[in-house]
Motif scaffolding. Structure first.
Motif, short mmCIF file in Angstrom:
data_model
loop_
_atom_site.label_atom_id
_atom_site.label_comp_id
_atom_site.label_asym_id
_atom_site.label_seq_id
_atom_site.Cartn_x
_atom_site.Cartn_y
_atom_site.Cartn_z
N HIS A 86 0.86 -1.19 0.00
CA HIS A 86 0.00 0.00 0.00
C HIS A 86 0.89 1.23 0.00
O HIS A 86 2.11 1.14 0.20
CB HIS A 86 -0.88 0.04 1.25
CG HIS A 86 -1.83 -1.10 1.37
ND1 HIS A 86 -3.04 -1.14 0.72
CD2 HIS A 86 -1.73 -2.27 2.05
CE1 HIS A 86 -3.65 -2.27 1.01
NE2 HIS A 86 -2.88 -2.98 1.82
N CYS A 140 -4.45 6.10 0.20
CA CYS A 140 -3.49 5.08 -0.23
C CYS A 140 -3.09 5.48 -1.66
O CYS A 140 -3.95 5.70 -2.50
CB CYS A 140 -4.14 3.70 -0.21
SG CYS A 140 -3.09 2.41 -0.92
N GLU A 151 -0.94 3.72 -3.67
CA GLU A 151 -0.34 2.62 -4.42
C GLU A 151 -1.47 1.67 -4.77
O GLU A 151 -2.21 1.24 -3.88
CB GLU A 151 0.71 1.92 -3.53
CG GLU A 151 1.61 0.95 -4.22
CD GLU A 151 2.62 1.64 -5.13
OE1 GLU A 151 3.17 2.69 -4.75
OE2 GLU A 151 2.84 1.09 -6.23
N PHE A 152 -1.63 1.34 -6.04
CA PHE A 152 -2.73 0.46 -6.42
C PHE A 152 -2.61 -0.87 -5.68
O PHE A 152 -1.59 -1.55 -5.76
CB PHE A 152 -2.77 0.22 -7.92
CG PHE A 152 -3.95 -0.62 -8.32
CD1 PHE A 152 -5.22 -0.05 -8.38
CD2 PHE A 152 -3.81 -1.98 -8.55
CE1 PHE A 152 -6.33 -0.83 -8.69
CE2 PHE A 152 -4.92 -2.76 -8.88
CZ PHE A 152 -6.18 -2.18 -8.94
N CYS A 153 -3.67 -1.24 -4.91
CA CYS A 153 -3.56 -2.43 -4.06
C CYS A 153 -4.71 -3.40 -4.27
O CYS A 153 -4.85 -4.37 -3.53
CB CYS A 153 -3.48 -1.99 -2.61
SG CYS A 153 -4.79 -0.87 -2.11
N HIS A 197 -8.90 -0.19 -3.89
CA HIS A 197 -7.89 0.85 -3.73
C HIS A 197 -8.46 2.26 -3.65
O HIS A 197 -8.09 3.05 -2.80
CB HIS A 197 -6.87 0.73 -4.88
CG HIS A 197 -6.00 1.94 -5.03
ND1 HIS A 197 -5.02 2.26 -4.13
CD2 HIS A 197 -5.97 2.91 -5.98
CE1 HIS A 197 -4.42 3.38 -4.52
NE2 HIS A 197 -4.98 3.79 -5.63
N MET A 253 -9.66 3.43 -0.29
CA MET A 253 -8.76 3.30 0.87
C MET A 253 -8.24 4.68 1.28
O MET A 253 -7.28 5.19 0.71
CB MET A 253 -7.61 2.35 0.53
CG MET A 253 -6.73 2.03 1.73
SD MET A 253 -5.62 0.67 1.39
CE MET A 253 -4.53 0.79 2.82
#
Ligand code: CUA
Length: 186
Positions: A114, A149, A151-153, A157, A160
């Motif tokens: 993340h 967040c 960062e692509f998670c 995503h 988040m």
């Protein structure tokens, strides 16, 4: 000025010009060399300090158990914030910190990679499962910052998001006297 003097003057000028040309090329070569060296050095040397965590036991024991998450007032007056990221939320969802105080943010991921970004600050780090990310931070004034967040998670995503609420130093101290770990919801 005679004809020969003129010729000699030109030769001197040409020599000086060549010298400057060589010097400026030399400076470029040195700068490129330094940038290359630093780049390779940073990419190949291990970090000065690496802290590891075990995502499988994060919730069970150690620093990142749920009861230990949130903001803690240290004996030296600084604050340590412990938070984790997981699909698709941060815990605590809202971080409570005092203004004008040195803060250490310690964070890690319980599952995938993340990102943690605090809007309006230079705080931006990746949460990599298995590793602890530690960052110093300091807020000048009370207020609220969103903490997405970055960062692509996974599919969640976009949703988040967390928050950082900065409160007055004295108000924080009063809350910290009553509770060991603080978040916005306490
Ligand atoms: Cu977590 Cu994107």
């Amino acid at each position: 000025m005679t004809e020969t003097d003129h010729g000699a003057g030109e030769a001197v000028a040409a020599r000086i010009e060549r010298r400057w040309a060589i010097l400026s090329i030399g400076i470029v070569v040195v700068l490129v060399g330094m940038a290359t060296f630093i780049g390779i050095h940073q990419a190949t040397m291990p970090q000065g300090r690496v802290e590891i965590s075990d995502p499988k036991t994060l919730h069970l024991s150690g620093e990142f158990v749920e009861s230990n998450l949130g903001s803690a007032l240290e004996t030296d007056g600084s604050v340590t914030v412990r938070a984790i990221g997981q699909q698709y939320s941060f815990t605590p969802q809202c971080i409570l910190v005092p203004a004008e105080t040195p803060i250490t943010l310690r964070t890690t991921s319980a599952d995938v990679v993340h990102g943690l970004l605090i809007e309006g600050t230079n705080i931006n780090t990746m949460l990599v499962p298995g590793y602890v990310a530690e960052l110093p931070m300091r807020f000048k004034a009370p207020g609220e910052h969103v903490m997405p967040c970055q960062e692509f998670c996974g599919i969640g995503h976009q949703g988040m998001w967390g928050k950082v609420r900065v409160v007055d130093k004295a108000a924080f101290a009063k809350l910290a006297a009553a509770r060991r770990r603080l978040t916005c919801v306490d």
